[in-house]
Design a protein around this motif. Structure first.
Motif, mmCIF file in Angstrom:
data_model
loop_
_atom_site.group_PDB
_atom_site.id
_atom_site.type_symbol
_atom_site.label_atom_id
_atom_site.label_comp_id
_atom_site.label_asym_id
_atom_site.label_seq_id
_atom_site.Cartn_x
_atom_site.Cartn_y
_atom_site.Cartn_z
ATOM 1 N N ASN A 19 2.198 32.508 -33.358
ATOM 2 C CA ASN A 19 3.286 31.847 -32.653
ATOM 3 C C ASN A 19 2.736 30.651 -31.901
ATOM 4 O OD1 ASN A 19 5.008 33.758 -33.586
ATOM 5 N ND2 ASN A 19 5.504 34.636 -31.608
ATOM 6 N N LYS A 20 3.608 29.881 -31.262
ATOM 7 C CA LYS A 20 3.172 28.756 -30.446
ATOM 8 C C LYS A 20 2.157 29.236 -29.408
ATOM 9 C CE LYS A 20 7.401 26.096 -30.790
ATOM 10 N NZ LYS A 20 8.524 25.524 -30.055
ATOM 11 N N TYR A 21 1.429 28.300 -28.844
ATOM 12 C CA TYR A 21 0.406 28.634 -27.857
ATOM 13 C C TYR A 21 1.002 29.433 -26.704
ATOM 14 C CZ TYR A 21 -3.244 28.169 -24.422
ATOM 15 O OH TYR A 21 -4.200 28.447 -23.495
ATOM 16 N N CYS A 22 0.328 30.456 -26.294
ATOM 17 C CA CYS A 22 0.790 31.339 -25.224
ATOM 18 C C CYS A 22 -0.331 31.465 -24.193
ATOM 19 C CB CYS A 22 1.156 32.695 -25.804
ATOM 20 S SG CYS A 22 1.726 33.864 -24.573
ATOM 21 N N SER A 23 -0.212 30.749 -23.077
ATOM 22 C CA SER A 23 -1.288 30.737 -22.084
ATOM 23 C C SER A 23 -1.510 32.111 -21.459
ATOM 24 C CB SER A 23 -0.990 29.708 -20.994
ATOM 25 O OG SER A 23 0.204 30.023 -20.323
ATOM 26 N N GLU A 24 -0.482 32.958 -21.424
ATOM 27 C CA GLU A 24 -0.647 34.294 -20.840
ATOM 28 C C GLU A 24 -1.614 35.150 -21.654
ATOM 29 O OE1 GLU A 24 2.430 33.093 -21.576
ATOM 30 O OE2 GLU A 24 3.284 32.727 -19.590
#
Length: 70
Positions: A19-24
């Protein structure tokens, strides 16, 4: 572990789709946040070299505080 930690990885034979970048999901993002909020806040830098040295010093200070080796 709520909804934020859903499975972000699906496999389709030889392809891995993210998926798109997920900083969490990236632990270094939390460290950058602490570095900016605790060590670099309110400071001004004349050039990128001064900023780089401040980041290095901040990482070392955080490491010493947490009793980590850097």
């Amino acid at each position: 572990m709520g909804a934020r930690l859903r499975v972000f990885l699906t496999c389709d034979q030889d392809k891995t789709l993210l998926n798109k970048y997920c900083s969490e999901m990236n632990p270094i993002e939390l460290e950058w946040q602490h570095l900016k909020n605790d060590e670099l806040v309110g400071k001004m830098f004349d050039n990128e070299l001064e900023l780089a040295y401040a980041v290095i010093d901040g990482v070392q200070v955080r490491g010493e505080r947490g009793n980590y080796s850097t």
